[in-house]
Design an enzyme around this catalytic site. Structure first.
Site, PDB file in Angstrom:
ATOM      1  N   LYS A 146      31.287 -13.457  -3.527  1.00  0.00           N
ATOM      2  CA  LYS A 146      30.296 -13.256  -2.469  1.00  0.00           C
ATOM      3  C   LYS A 146      30.410 -14.409  -1.497  1.00  0.00           C
ATOM      4  O   LYS A 146      30.799 -15.519  -1.874  1.00  0.00           O
ATOM      5  CB  LYS A 146      28.881 -13.219  -3.052  1.00  0.00           C
ATOM      6  CG  LYS A 146      27.884 -12.497  -2.168  1.00  0.00           C
ATOM      7  CD  LYS A 146      28.106 -11.013  -2.230  1.00  0.00           C
ATOM      8  CE  LYS A 146      27.005 -10.258  -1.515  1.00  0.00           C
ATOM      9  NZ  LYS A 146      27.141  -8.803  -1.693  1.00  0.00           N
ATOM     10  N   ASP A 201      28.261  -7.112   4.459  1.00  0.00           N
ATOM     11  CA  ASP A 201      27.040  -7.250   3.692  1.00  0.00           C
ATOM     12  C   ASP A 201      25.904  -7.407   4.703  1.00  0.00           C
ATOM     13  O   ASP A 201      26.062  -7.031   5.871  1.00  0.00           O
ATOM     14  CB  ASP A 201      27.140  -8.453   2.740  1.00  0.00           C
ATOM     15  CG  ASP A 201      26.129  -8.413   1.619  1.00  0.00           C
ATOM     16  OD1 ASP A 201      26.386  -7.742   0.609  1.00  0.00           O
ATOM     17  OD2 ASP A 201      25.051  -9.033   1.760  1.00  0.00           O
TER      18      ASP A 201
END
Length: 445
Positions: A131, A171
């Site tokens: 991430k 995202d």
């Protein structure tokens, strides 16, 4: 600071299910890591994990933090902090989104990277978990500034990402355009002879630049596949049922439009511009046109505005949080009038909120199962780029349905056999898969 006139709308996620909704307090975001750890501990207790594997999974393999300056349109410089957390790659290359959000923290990104590891393992996608993000509010920057920020961040990440090593995706606060800028920057930094093959450095790209058909709706489509499996298991009829939706960006809007074709009725929606409700139904297509024009659901004429707190009290069959983390608190869980909560967002439920829902018999389809459609179709995009192929939408949807259905029933079978909740079951299935790989391969040296 207000949004600059030429700033693009980039406040939606397309891989992990998170979208902008009503503001989340800083303290809530900072505790997300602790919530993840507590949920993981429950799963570890039933997963049969080797001690050395438990030790390995307890921390990310790599934590990359970069501080970089970018020149703004008026000539002054700003310093940005960017993160790329690589949790585990035993199942394959690191994979995970890049978020642009003013509340990005190291602990939050660490938790999300770990969730990606387990999500990929649960779905049998041959990727590991990662991430990344930049602590910033993308609404405050022009399109030219966002491009320079993105390109400089990509440049500073350097060889910490790569098409066979770590593959970013969109995202919260990022979109296909930002992925294309990342791709182009990376391609111009590396071997020109392999330039075209390097399109798979990121996923979630536009179709023009090598994206996959079905990628934009993938997370929403996966959410609906999970709802269909749950409905079939429960003997529940979707045609005519009611649902509420928090977040109406990429994930929320596609979820609503697909559910509407199944006959489900949307009765309340909440996002960062307000909360609206209509017991007779809200038309997702018309609402989507309104959101595209006005930037949010606030002011939509086909429903009445209600207080934000009242959103959770709207009576419905299915509640779908598709916004940010930790929205369903203990207080919210006591208000809920839903039969099932389907977590289209990452980590929308607090520990206390989940406990209350268990007590009240409200079933939860957890985030790592419900919103996994995005990473599955990201994998399909990566495969298509690698093979120089372009799949038709029907093939993408068919493959996605097959993988979502298999994972859902593996989760449910474990939950029934061990008498645990769905989240614990999903994590345990994933952890057991990772454990088996480590036991077979061993640990070097």
């Amino acid at each position: 600071m207000s949004k600059k006139p030429d700033a693009p709308d980039v406040v939606e996620a397309t891989e992990t299910g998170a979208e902008q909704a009503s503001p989340t307090p800083h303290s809530a975001v900072e505790s997300f890591y602790n919530v993840h750890i507590a949920q993981l501990q429950r799963a570890l207790a039933v997963a049969g994990l080797e001690e050395h594997v438990r030790l390995i999974l307890s921390q990310p393999k790599n934590e990359v933090i970069v501080n970089f300056p970018v020149r703004m349109d008026d000539g002054h410089f700003e310093l940005f902090t960017g993160y790329r957390i690589q949790h585990n790659d035993v199942m394959g290359p690191y994979k995970g989104g890049i978020r642009f959000h003013h509340e990005v923290t190291l602990d939050e990104v660490k938790a999300l990277a770990a969730l990606m590891t387990y999500k990929c393992a649960l779905l049998n996608v041959p990727f590991g978990g990662a991430k990344g993000g930049i602590r910033m509010n993308p609404r405050q920057y022009s399109e030219r500034e966002l491009e320079r920020i993105t390109r400089r961040f990509t440049h500073d990440l350097g060889n910490n990402i790569g098409p066979e090593y770590d593959i970013p995706a969109p995202d919260v606060g990022t979109n296909s355009q930002i992925m294309v800028w990342m791709m182009d920057t990376y391609m111009n930094m590396h071997n020109a002879h392999d330039k075209n093959a390097q399109r798979r450095i990121v996923t979630g790209k536009s179709l023009t630049s090598g994206g996959s058909r079905g990628r934009e709706k993938a997370t929403g489509q996966g959410v609906v596949y999970c709802i269909q499996e749950w409905a079939e298991e429960q003997g529940f009829r979707l045609d005519g049922c009611t649902y509420t939706l928090q977040g109406f960006g990429n994930v929320g809007s596609h979820t609503a439009q697909i559910l509407s074709r199944l006959g489900a009725v949307l009765v309340a929606v909440q996002d960062h511009t307000g909360t609206i409700a209509n017991p007779d139904g809200i038309y997702p297509g018309k609402l989507n046109h309104h959101v595209e024009k006005h930037g949010g659901v606030g002011g939509y004429k086909g429903a009445r505005p209600i207080y934000d707190e009242a959103f959770w009290e709207v009576e419905c069959d299915i509640c779908i949080p598709a916004a940010l983390e930790l929205q369903i608190t203990e207080e919210v869980a006591r208000k809920l009038k839903a039969r099932v909560v389907v977590e289209a967002a990452n980590g929308p439920t607090t520990l206390a909120g989940e406990e209350v829902m268990m007590e009240r018999g409200i079933e939860v389809i957890p985030d790592m199962m419900a919103n996994a459609g995005g990473v599955v179709v990201s994998y399909f995009e990566w495969i298509q780029n690698k093979r120089s192929e372009s799949w038709q939408l029907q093939e993408v949807d068919s493959r996605l349905h097959f993988m979502m259905k298999n994972a859902y029933h593996e989760m449910r079978a474990f939950a029934r056999e061990r008498n645990v909740d769905n989240r614990t079951a999903a994590l345990a299935v994933a952890i057991a898969r990772i454990n088996a790989v480590y036991v077979e391969r061993g640990v070097f040296p």
